[in-house]
Design a protein around this motif. Structure first.
Motif, PDB file in Angstrom:
ATOM      1  N   TRP B 218       0.827  -1.207   0.000  1.00  0.00           N
ATOM      2  CA  TRP B 218       0.000   0.000   0.000  1.00  0.00           C
ATOM      3  C   TRP B 218       0.865   1.262   0.000  1.00  0.00           C
ATOM      4  N   ASN B 219       1.946   1.244   0.761  1.00  0.00           N
ATOM      5  CA  ASN B 219       2.806   2.427   0.865  1.00  0.00           C
ATOM      6  C   ASN B 219       3.920   2.458  -0.158  1.00  0.00           C
ATOM      7  N   ASP B 220       4.017   1.417  -0.973  1.00  0.00           N
ATOM      8  CA  ASP B 220       5.122   1.361  -1.924  1.00  0.00           C
ATOM      9  C   ASP B 220       4.989   2.423  -3.015  1.00  0.00           C
ATOM     10  N   LEU B 221       6.119   3.026  -3.320  1.00  0.00           N
ATOM     11  CA  LEU B 221       6.139   4.008  -4.388  1.00  0.00           C
ATOM     12  C   LEU B 221       6.945   3.473  -5.566  1.00  0.00           C
ATOM     13  N   LEU B 222       8.051   2.837  -5.243  1.00  0.00           N
ATOM     14  CA  LEU B 222       9.026   2.469  -6.260  1.00  0.00           C
ATOM     15  C   LEU B 222       8.522   1.405  -7.225  1.00  0.00           C
ATOM     16  N   VAL B 223       8.050   0.278  -6.694  1.00  0.00           N
ATOM     17  CA  VAL B 223       7.590  -0.807  -7.561  1.00  0.00           C
ATOM     18  C   VAL B 223       6.414  -0.317  -8.405  1.00  0.00           C
TER      19      VAL B 223
ATOM     20  N   ALA C  77      -4.909  21.044 -28.020  1.00  0.00           N
ATOM     21  CA  ALA C  77      -5.505  21.406 -29.298  1.00  0.00           C
ATOM     22  C   ALA C  77      -4.829  20.643 -30.427  1.00  0.00           C
ATOM     23  N   TRP C  78      -3.523  20.551 -30.371  1.00  0.00           N
ATOM     24  CA  TRP C  78      -2.789  19.806 -31.405  1.00  0.00           C
ATOM     25  C   TRP C  78      -3.234  18.349 -31.421  1.00  0.00           C
ATOM     26  N   ALA C  79      -3.328  17.772 -30.220  1.00  0.00           N
ATOM     27  CA  ALA C  79      -3.692  16.360 -30.130  1.00  0.00           C
ATOM     28  C   ALA C  79      -5.110  16.135 -30.667  1.00  0.00           C
ATOM     29  N   ASP C  80      -6.042  17.027 -30.289  1.00  0.00           N
ATOM     30  CA  ASP C  80      -7.423  16.885 -30.756  1.00  0.00           C
ATOM     31  C   ASP C  80      -7.504  16.977 -32.272  1.00  0.00           C
ATOM     32  N   CYS C  81      -6.810  17.949 -32.835  1.00  0.00           N
ATOM     33  CA  CYS C  81      -6.892  18.180 -34.272  1.00  0.00           C
ATOM     34  C   CYS C  81      -6.250  17.059 -35.066  1.00  0.00           C
ATOM     35  N   THR C  82      -5.091  16.580 -34.625  1.00  0.00           N
ATOM     36  CA  THR C  82      -4.400  15.559 -35.402  1.00  0.00           C
ATOM     37  C   THR C  82      -4.934  14.166 -35.108  1.00  0.00           C
ATOM     38  N   GLY C  83      -5.707  14.022 -34.024  1.00  0.00           N
ATOM     39  CA  GLY C  83      -6.229  12.709 -33.676  1.00  0.00           C
ATOM     40  C   GLY C  83      -5.212  11.827 -32.974  1.00  0.00           C
ATOM     41  N   VAL C  84      -4.132  12.436 -32.498  1.00  0.00           N
ATOM     42  CA  VAL C  84      -3.110  11.668 -31.774  1.00  0.00           C
ATOM     43  C   VAL C  84      -3.434  11.694 -30.279  1.00  0.00           C
ATOM     44  N   THR C  85      -3.278  10.556 -29.616  1.00  0.00           N
ATOM     45  CA  THR C  85      -3.451  10.524 -28.172  1.00  0.00           C
ATOM     46  C   THR C  85      -2.085  10.719 -27.526  1.00  0.00           C
ATOM     47  N   VAL C  86      -1.964  11.755 -26.691  1.00  0.00           N
ATOM     48  CA  VAL C  86      -0.699  11.969 -25.998  1.00  0.00           C
ATOM     49  C   VAL C  86      -0.872  11.488 -24.559  1.00  0.00           C
ATOM     50  N   LYS C  87      -0.110  10.457 -24.194  1.00  0.00           N
ATOM     51  CA  LYS C  87      -0.194   9.942 -22.822  1.00  0.00           C
ATOM     52  C   LYS C  87       0.962  10.517 -22.038  1.00  0.00           C
ATOM     53  N   TYR C  88       0.632  11.392 -21.097  1.00  0.00           N
ATOM     54  CA  TYR C  88       1.697  12.082 -20.376  1.00  0.00           C
ATOM     55  C   TYR C  88       1.859  11.548 -18.970  1.00  0.00           C
ATOM     56  N   GLU C  89       3.097  11.505 -18.526  1.00  0.00           N
ATOM     57  CA  GLU C  89       3.383  11.077 -17.171  1.00  0.00           C
ATOM     58  C   GLU C  89       4.535  11.899 -16.618  1.00  0.00           C
ATOM     59  N   GLY C  90       4.323  12.533 -15.452  1.00  0.00           N
ATOM     60  CA  GLY C  90       5.390  13.291 -14.807  1.00  0.00           C
ATOM     61  C   GLY C  90       5.760  12.635 -13.508  1.00  0.00           C
ATOM     62  N   SER C  91       7.040  12.618 -13.169  1.00  0.00           N
ATOM     63  CA  SER C  91       7.443  11.923 -11.958  1.00  0.00           C
ATOM     64  C   SER C  91       8.573  12.631 -11.227  1.00  0.00           C
ATOM     65  N   ALA C  92       8.481  12.602  -9.901  1.00  0.00           N
ATOM     66  CA  ALA C  92       9.525  13.204  -9.077  1.00  0.00           C
ATOM     67  C   ALA C  92      10.798  12.379  -9.125  1.00  0.00           C
ATOM     68  N   GLU C  93      10.659  11.116  -9.501  1.00  0.00           N
ATOM     69  CA  GLU C  93      11.815  10.219  -9.495  1.00  0.00           C
ATOM     70  C   GLU C  93      12.395  10.091 -10.901  1.00  0.00           C
ATOM     71  N   PHE C  94      12.111  11.075 -11.742  1.00  0.00           N
ATOM     72  CA  PHE C  94      12.462  10.975 -13.155  1.00  0.00           C
ATOM     73  C   PHE C  94      13.906  10.541 -13.421  1.00  0.00           C
ATOM     74  N   GLU C  95      14.863  11.225 -12.776  1.00  0.00           N
ATOM     75  CA  GLU C  95      16.273  11.002 -13.123  1.00  0.00           C
ATOM     76  C   GLU C  95      16.684   9.545 -12.975  1.00  0.00           C
ATOM     77  N   ALA C  96      16.229   8.897 -11.893  1.00  0.00           N
ATOM     78  CA  ALA C  96      16.594   7.496 -11.710  1.00  0.00           C
ATOM     79  C   ALA C  96      15.683   6.587 -12.531  1.00  0.00           C
ATOM     80  N   GLN C  97      14.371   6.962 -12.612  1.00  0.00           N
ATOM     81  CA  GLN C  97      13.401   6.090 -13.265  1.00  0.00           C
ATOM     82  C   GLN C  97      13.596   5.995 -14.773  1.00  0.00           C
ATOM     83  N   ILE C  98      14.021   7.087 -15.391  1.00  0.00           N
ATOM     84  CA  ILE C  98      14.151   7.040 -16.851  1.00  0.00           C
ATOM     85  C   ILE C  98      15.191   5.998 -17.231  1.00  0.00           C
TER      86      ILE C  98
END
Lengths: 326, 288, 450
Positions: B218-223, C77-98
Motif C-alpha cells: 500500500w505504501n510502496d512508491l518504487l515498484v 488542441a494539437w492532439a485533438d486536431c491531429t487525432g493523436v493521443t498523448v499519454k503524459y506522465e510526470g514523476s519526481a523520481e524521473f532522473e533514476a526512473q528514466i
C-alpha cells in the motif's frame, strides 16, 4: 469528467480475473499434489515449492547473478575490469564513514526497536485498551515514507534563537532554557537522530509479531508461574522471554536485514550529506544517479556479504532444530 | 509472598502503566503534530510550530480539499486496491506452501534451499528492478492485456517471498510433529494436511505477514512507479500523492493531509485483523 | 467431500479460462480507424501534421502536478486536431526512473529531459533517436546556437529545446527597498555596497539562502558557484571548466568560489531569518527566501521558478511584495552573463507521430500557446512577450531574448553525473558547513571520472 465507470469497471474485472486465476492455480496444484502423493516426498515437495521457486528465480536469483556479473564490469557494463570496482570501494575515502554509519544502524535499529516493541507488547498485553494501545505504536508503520519524512522534518527543524521554533525537539530545548540545535548537522549525532526515525517505524513490526508470540504462550505455563508467586520482572525474564525466543530471533534477524537495505530515511532527510550516508544509499547513488553500474553493483554485492554472518547463524539454528527434532 | 509482595506488585504495575504511557506518547506525538498541521493554513505550517495551534486555533480544510477533491483521486484509490489485494494474497499463499514443504516434507537439500531463500532477502529491490522489467515485459505482451497490473502483482510477490517464507517457516516448523505424523499415518496426503491441519493453525502468522505485506504494498512508491507507471490508468495512490507536492516541492503542505488520507485503509486492515491474534489459538501447539 | 471440492475447482478453472479468452479477444483492437479534424477551421494551424490520426505518443518527464497540467492543456488542441493521443506522465523520481525504464525496455516515446548530460549519455549509448528533418528545421529556426548545442551530440541534434528558466536572479522586496531608501543594484560593486550597508544598519542580515533539498541537497550552492564563475572568469573559462579542460581545483575556480564565499560564508551577511552560515545547509531551498516576506532578510539569489514558492497572496511584481533583479555582472563590458536551465524534447522512437509531436513542441505555435496557459518561459525566438503571463516570466523572456545576453546552461547538468549530481553537491554542502575552499575543490577534482 475524470471518473469513467467503464475504465474503473475494467480495472476491477482485472482484479477479479487475477483472483480467479490465482484460485484456479492453487486449486489445481493442491488437487494434483493430492494425487501424486506417495511415501516419497520429493515430487510433492517440488510441487509445493514450484510457485515460489519460479518467481524467486526470475525476480531475485537472476537479478542477483546479473548484479554479481555487473560488478566485474565498468560503468557502462561493456568491458571487464576484474576486481577494480572492489578495489575502488575499499580505497574510496568515504567508505570508512559509510561503513561506520552502516554498523551503527545495524547494531542499534534491531535492538532498540525489538526492545521497545517487546516491552510495550508485554505491558499492554491483556489490558483493557490493548487494541487501541497497540494501534498507536503500529501507526508509524502505516504511514508512508513520504509522510514519515515530513513528520520528522517537523521534529528536527531548526530556527535561530530569536524566532519561533517550528521543530518540536528545539521547542522543547528552548522551553527548558537551552539553545536551539541543528540536529542533522553534526556527526555522529545526526546519524543517531536518523536512526531514531527507523526505530520509530520498526518498533510497530516488532510489537505486532512479539505480541502474537506472547499470546501463543500456553496459559498453563503462566498460571503455574503465577501460582509460584513470581514477580512481574521474573515472569518476564524467566517465562516470557524464553517462550518467545524463536519469535525474538525472527524479529531481530528480519529488522537487521531490512536495516542493511534501508536508505529511504537517509535519502529523504539528509541525502547522505553531513557524513550520514550508508552503504545502501551509496549503492543507489552509483547505480542510478551517477550512471556507474559497476560500482553500484559492487556495493550491492558487498551488502550481500555483510549478511553472511546472519546466514551462518541461521544455518546453525536450522541444524540445531533438526537435532532436537530427532 | 505476604503483604510486602503484594505492595511491590502493585508498584510495578503502576510503573508499568507509566512506562507504557510514556512510550505511547513518544510514539504518537510526532504523528499527532502532523495531524494538527494538516488542518492549519499553509503560511502557519511554514512559519511556526503546530503546538501554537492550541493558543491560536486557525482551522482550514484547504489541504484536505486539495487532496480529496483533486481530479481522479478515486481512480488512483481503485488502482491501489487492484494492486494490493492480489499482491498480498499471492505471496501469503505461495510462502505458506513453500514453508510447509521446507518444514514437513523430507528430501535432500531442503535446509540449503531454506538458507538460500533466506539469504535472498538481502538482494536490494533496486538492483532487481531492471532485470525484472526485462523479463516481465514479454509476459505482459503475451497476456495481451492493456494494463500492466499483472506485472505489478508478480513483482510485489517476488520481493515478498523470502521474508514470507522465512517468517512462516518459523511458525510452521514449530507445529507439533506428532499431529502431522499421525495424519500421515492415517493416509492423508500432504496437500490435505496443509489445507486441513496446518492452515487453520497458522492463521495468526498468516494474518501478521498479511498485514505487513499489505502495508508494504500500500505504501510502496518504487515498484508502483516502475511497473505500473504514473498515469491514472494504473498508478497507485502513493504515486499521485507524491506528485501533489508540485514540480519543485512548493506545495509540500498538501502532503500533511495526504499522509492521513492514505493511512486510513492500513489502519482499518490492522484493526480488523487484530482479532486473529487471539490467545490460545496456538496454545498446546508449542513444544514442551 | 473430496469430489465436491473437485467439482468446485473445475468450475473455477472453467470460469478463469473463459475470462482469459474474453480478455484476449478484447486486446486486439488498437486502431479503430480514428480520424483527424484537420479540415475544420479551428485546426487550420496544424495542417502540416497529416496522416497520424489514431496513433499514441507516450511522454515522460519530471514536470508534474500543476505545471504538468498546464503543459497538457497547451498541446491538447494539437492532439485533438491531429487525432493523436498523448499519454503524459510526470514523476519526481524521473532522473533514476528514466534509466530503469530505458534499460528495462520500457522507454517512453518522448522525454522532456532537463539534463543535457543525461541526454548525451543516452545518445551515446544508442538509445535515443536523432530528431527528424522537420523537427531539426523547426528547432534551428526558433532557437539560437547556444541552445541547440546543448541538445547536440557528435554533430547530431537529439533534443530540441523546450522550456527555459533564468537562474541569474536576486529576489528582493520592492516595498522593503522603498521603505529603507535602497535602490536596486546594477553592478557587482553596488551589490556589495548595498549588502554592507544593510549589514551595518544591523536591523536584518542582507542575504538568506537554503540549499537543503532532500537527496539533491547542495544544488542551489552549485548554482551560486556557476553564476559567479561566469562573472568572475567569463564564459570561455566556464565552458572549459564544465568540459574539464581546466581542473576543478585550479586558480580560476578557486577565485570564483572564494568570491561566492565572500557572500555565502560571510557571517555578517547570512543567514537572514535562519541563523549562522551553517544553517544554510539545513534550510530547505523552498524555505530559503521566505524571510524576505517576513522582513528578516533582504536578498535571495535564486532562479525565476522561485516565484512559485512564495506564500499564496504574495504579489510578485516590480511594484509588489517581492520581485527579482538581474544578478549583476562584475565587468559589464564583457556582456551580460546569464545562467539558466531548460528541457529538451528527445525521443527513443522515430515513428512519424512521435516526430510530428517533437516538431510541434519546437514550434512557435506551441511556445505561445504554452505561455498563454501560464507560468512558463522559453528561449524560443518566436515567443511573443505579450503572451507571457506574469511579470517575472516577462522579465526572464526579455533577458533570454536580449542580444547582449551571454547564455550558459547550468554546469552541474552538463558535468558527468558523478560530479554534477554527486560530489559537486556534496562538496558545496561541506564547504558551507566549514570545509575550506581548497579542500572542497580538491575533493571534487579527485572525484572526476577518469
Amino acid at each position: 469528467m475524470s471518473f469513467d465507470f467503464a475504465i474503473e469497471g475494467e480495472k476491477l474485472m482485472m482484479l477479479v480475473y487475477g483472483i480467479i486465476g490465482f484460485a484456479a492455480v492453487m486449486g489445481l496444484l493442491l488437487l494434483a499434489l493430492g494425487k501424486v502423493d506417495s511415501p516419497k516426498d520429493r515430487w510433492v515437495a517440488i510441487g509445493f515449492l514450484a510457485p515460489a521457486g519460479i518467481l524467486l528465480s526470475i525476480g531475485l536469483i537472476y537479478p542477483a547473478i546479473r548484479t554479481l556479473t555487473l560488478s566485474f564490469f565498468d560503468s557502462s557494463s561493456t568491458s571487464f575490469v576484474g576486481l577494480d570496482n572492489y578495489v575502488w570501494m575499499f580505497t574510496h575515502a568515504e567508505t570508512r564513514e559509510t561503513l561506520r554509519n552502516t554498523a551503527l544502524w545495524v547494531l542499534l535499529v534491531p535492538t532498540l526497536s525489538t526492545a521497545v516493541g517487546l516491552l510495550y507488547a508485554v505491558l499492554v498485553d491483556r489490558t483493557r485498551f490493548e487494541s487501541f494501545a497497540k494501534s498507536l505504536i503500529f501507526m508509524p508503520m502505516a504511514i508512508s515514507f513520504v509522510g514519515a519524512g515530513i513528520i520528522w522534518s517537523f521534529v528536527y527543524a531548526y530556527r535561530p534563537t530569536e524566532s519561533d521554533q517550528i521543530g518540536l525537539a528545539n521547542q522543547l530545548v528552548v522551553w527548558l532554557g537551552g539553545e536551539p540545535q541543528q540536529w542533522l548537522l553534526e556527526d555522529p549525532w545526526n546519524t543517531m537522530f536518523l536512526i531514531a526515525v527507523l526505530v520509530w517505524i520498526q518498533a510497530g513490526f516488532a510489537m505486532v509479531v512479539l505480541s502474537a508470540a506472547i499470546k501463543a504462550i500456553p496459559s498453563e505455563i503462566t498460571e503455574a508461574a503465577r501460582l509460584d508467586g513470581v514477580t512481574s520482572s521474573q515472569m518476564f525474564w524467566r517465562v516470557t522471554v524464553p517462550s518467545i525466543r524463536p519469535a525474538l530471533i525472527v524479529v531481530l534477524v528480519t529488522i537487521s536485514v531490512g536495516t542493511l537495505k534501508v536508505f529511504d530515511v537517509v535519502r529523504t532527510m539528509t541525502g547522505g550529506q553531513f557524513r550520514t550516508s550508508v552503504i545502501a544509499n551509496e549503492m543507489y547513488n552509483y547505480a542510478f544517479r551517477y550512471d556507474e553500474d559497476g560500482k553500484g553493483a559492487a556495493l550491492a554485492v558487498f551488502l550481500f556479504l555483510l549478511v553472511t554472518p546472519i546466514v551462518f547463524y541461521q544455518v546453525r539454528l536450522v541444524r540445531q532444530r533438526r537435532k532436537e527434532a530427532r | 509472598m505476604s503483604s510486602e509482595g503484594r505492595v511491590r506488585k502493585r508498584l510495578t504495575s503502576r510503573t508499568a502503566s507509566l512506562v507504557a504511557i510514556v512510550i505511547a506518547v513518544l510514539w504518537t506525538t510526532p504523528t499527532f503534530g502532523l495531524l494538527i498541521s494538516s488542518f492549519r493554513p499553509e503560511l502557519e505550517i511554514k512559519t511556526n510550530g503546530w503546538w501554537n495551534f492550541f493558543g491560536d486555533p486557525q482551522v482550514t480544510m484547504a489541504n484536505y480539499e486539495e487532496v480529496l477533491l483533486n481530479q481522479g483521486l478515486l481512480s488512483y484509490f481503485i488502482n491501489s486496491l487492484v494492486i494490493t489485494i492480489p499482491s498480498v494474497l499471492f505471496p501469503v499463499a505461495f510462502s505458506a506452501m513453500a514453508a510447509y514443504a521446507l518444514a514437513w516434507t523430507r528430501f535432500r537439500g531442503r535446509d540449503w534451499i531454506f538458507i538460500g531463500i533466506f539469504a535472498l532477502q538481502i538482494v536490494p529491490l533496486q538492483m532487481a528492478l531492471i532485470p525484472m522489467l526485462q523479463m516481465l515485459s514479454p509476459v505482459q505482451e503475451a497476456l495481451i492485456w492493456p494494463y500492466p497490473t499483472a506485472t505489478v502483482w508478480l513483482a510485489h510477490t517476488c520481493f515478498a517471498l523470502p521474508l514470507g517464507i522465512f517468517l512462516l517457516h518459523n511458525f510452521i516448523s514449530e507445529l507439533p510433529g506428532d499431529v502431522i505424523e499421525a495424519a500421515r499415518v492415517d493416509g492423508a496426503s500432504h496437500a490435505r494436511i496443509f489445507r486441513q491441519v496446518v492452515l487453520p493453525l497458522i492463521v495468526p502468522a498468516l494474518a501478521s505477514f498479511g498485514i505487513f505485506q499489505f502495508l508494504w504494498v500500500w505504501n510502496d512508491l518504487l515498484v508502483g512507479l516502475v511497473f505500473a507507471g504514473g498515469g491514472p490508468d494504473n498508478a497507485p495512490l502513493t504515486v499521485r500523492l507524491a506528485e501533489m507536492a508540485g514540480s519543485r516541492g512548493q506545495e509540500w503542505q498538501r502532503l500533511t493531509a495526504g499522509a492521513f488520507v492514505s493511512i486510513v485503509v492500513p489502519l482499518i486492515v490492522f484493526l480488523s485483523l487484530q482479532r486473529y491474534f487471539v490467545r490460545g489459538l496456538l496454545a498446546g501447539s508449542v513444544k514442551g | 467431500m473430496a469430489s465436491h471440492l473437485q467439482r468446485k475447482l473445475f468450475a473455477l478453472v472453467g470460469v478463469a479460462a473463459l475470462a482469459l479468452t474474453a480478455t484476449a479477444c478484447k486486446g486486439g483492437n488498437t486502431d479503430t480507424g480514428a480520424k483527424d479534424k484537420l479540415d475544420t477551421p479551428e485546426c487550420a494551424a496544424f495542417t502540416d501534421y497529416k496522416g497520424i490520426a489514431g496513433k499514441t505518443v507516450t511522454v515522460y518527464s519530471p514536470i508534474r502536478d500543476a505545471d504538468g497540467k498546464l503543459m497538457e492543456d497547451a498541446w491538447k488542441a494539437w492532439a485533438d486536431c491531429t487525432g493523436v493521443t498523448v499519454k503524459y506522465e510526470g514523476s519526481a523520481e524521473f532522473e533514476a526512473q528514466i534509466k530503469v525504464r530505458v534499460d528495462g525496455n520500457r522507454a517512453p516515446d518522448v522525454t522532456l529531459i532537463p539534463q543535457p548530460g543525461l541526454l548525451e549519455s543516452f545518445a551515446k549509448a544508442g538509445k535515443l533517436k536523432p530528431v527528424g528533418d522537420k523537427t531539426k528545421a523547426m528547432a534551428e529556426k526558433n532557437f539560437t546556437k547556444d541552445w541547440l548545442k546543448y541538445g547536440t551530440v557528435d554533430g547530431k541534434l537529439y533534443g530540441a529545446p523546450l522550456g527555459s528558466n533564468v537562474k541569474s536572479f536576486v529576489w528582493y522586496s520592492p516595498k522593503m527597498f522603498k521603505d529603507n531608501g535602497w535602490t536596486v543594484p546594477t553592478t557587482w560593486a553596488e551589490l556589495i555596497t548595498l549588502s554592507d550597508k544593510i549589514a551595518g544598519e544591523g536591523k536584518l542580515k542582507p542575504w538568506c539562502a537554503g540549499i537543503g533539498s532532500g537527496d539533491a541537497t547542495g544544488w542551489p550552492a552549485t548554482d551560486w558557484i556557476e553564476d559567479i564563475v561566469l562573472r568572475d572568469q567569463g564564459p570561455d573559462v566556464y565552458d572549459k571548466w564544465v568540459a574539464h579542460s581546466i581542473p576543478f581545483n585550479g586558480p580560476e575556480i578557486t577565485s570564483a568560489t572564494d568570491r561566492a564565499g565572500s557572500i555565502l560564508k560571510n557571517a555578517a551577511y547570512v543567514n537572514g531569518g535562519y541563523g549562522d552560515v551553517k544553517s544554510i545547509a539545513t534550510t530547505t531551498f523552498q524555505d530559503g527566501g521566505l524571510p524576505i516576506v517576513q522582513g528578516k532578510c533582504a536578498l535571495h539569489r535564486q532562479a525565476s521558478f522561485y516565484a512559485n514558492q512564495w506564500p499564496k497572496g504574495t504579489k510578485v511584481a516590480e511594484d509588489g511584495d517581492v520581485f527579482a533583479f538581474y544578478f549583476p555582472a562584475i565587468d559589464p563590458a564583457k556582456g551580460k552573463p546569464v545562467l539558466g536551465g531548460g528541457e529538451f524534447t528527445a525521443a527513443f522512437t522515430d515513428r512519424p507521430e512521435v516526430q510530428a509531436f517533437q516538431t510541434y513542441l519546437a514550434s512557435e505555435h506551441y511556445a505561445n500557446t504554452r505561455a498563454k496557459t501560464g507560468n512558463w518561459v522559453s528561449a524560443n525566438k518566436g515567443l511573443e512577450l505579450a503572451n507571457v503571463s506574469n511579470p517575472i516570466d516577462k522579465k526572464s523572456v526579455q533577458i533570454l531574448q536580449d542580444p547582449a545576453t551571454v547564455f550558459r546552461f547550468d554546469g552541474s547538468d552538463l558535468m558527468p553525473a558523478t560530479v554534477g549530481a554527486g560530489t559537486f553537491w556534496k562538496g558545496m554542502t561541506d564547504w558551507i558547513t566549514g570545509k575550506s575552499t581548497k579542500e572542497t575543490l580538491d575533493f571534487i577534482e579527485n572525484s572526476w571520472p577518469k
